[in-house]
Write an enzyme that holds these catalytic residues in place. Sequence first.
Site: not given
Length: 337
Positions: A48-49, A91, A109, A177, A190
């Site tokens: 994770s960040r 991605h 995806k 997002r 999305d």
Amino acid sequence: MKDQASLGAVTDRDARLRWGVIATGKIASVVTEDLHRVDEVEVLAVSSRSQARATEFAERHRIPRAYDDYRRLLADPDIDVVYIATPHSQHHEVAKAALIAGKHVLCEKPFTLTVAEAEDLAALARIHGRFLMEAMWTRFNPLIQQLRTLVADGVLGQVHTISADFGFAHRYDPTHRLWDPAQGGGALLDLGVYPISFAHMLLGEPIGLEAHGALAPSGVDADTGLLLRYPDGGHAVLRCSLRAALDARAGISGPLGRIDLPELFFRPTELIVRITGEEPVTHSIELDGAGYTYQLREVCRGIRAGEVESPQLTHAESIAVQRTLVAAMETVGARVG
């Protein structure tokens, strides 16, 4: 180019494939639990960040290693394959780095944001001899497999019409997002990827499309309606929305009847075959876990076979879906990136 059968084959059939999970959001959490259901998998690491988020996720999902940067996870020599669940806009960057690092890749995806990025990943998978697949889990659901067989066997005759919808109302927030073009937001990327991939699966790449939609203040599409055109008049009518609750249903029609997938068509537990003049026949299943296990097993199979792509979802198919997504976004004037 190397022979595909020799690329990255796993010779020890008893050894578990060691997975790393990149990102710690909701989808990563659900898929990780399904990873634990696959006998030939060991979930070894997560990144994770934030080290705190990575550590919390690791403790919650029984993962021994936690990293605060995906590059540190990719540098771990014990990792065989990574599952990428970052925002769409990351991605290509992350999958590219993973392939170059010698990892096999399952990437959420939509595959990428552009056709060029998708083509780049496919080329890198072949150059480095690593398995790469878009995580379109719908393709591997047992009822979808049965649907494809029924259509191929001609139970409906030649399929002329497909319909599929996916939408829900989500409060507008330009930093979220789903609404942020910098993160690959918008209904098409999305949600629309599901009905578009579904239509591609059965009818192939369209020869043209029409699209109409509304844009959010941030410039992404809030909802879009699509008409995909095929030879001989075949067509697919598809809808996706971030501002309206749509039935997540799909239907396939031909001269001999139709097949219906009630909600949720992208993870079906029921399929209804309606042949004209006959009683409807319902097929049903109980999902294994949340329903991601089927695609996870396909990744493991492909890696052990030394393949770079799945025959059930080839790189060419993912690239074709990306072309349709990009064409639809351009038609409605949606921003991305």
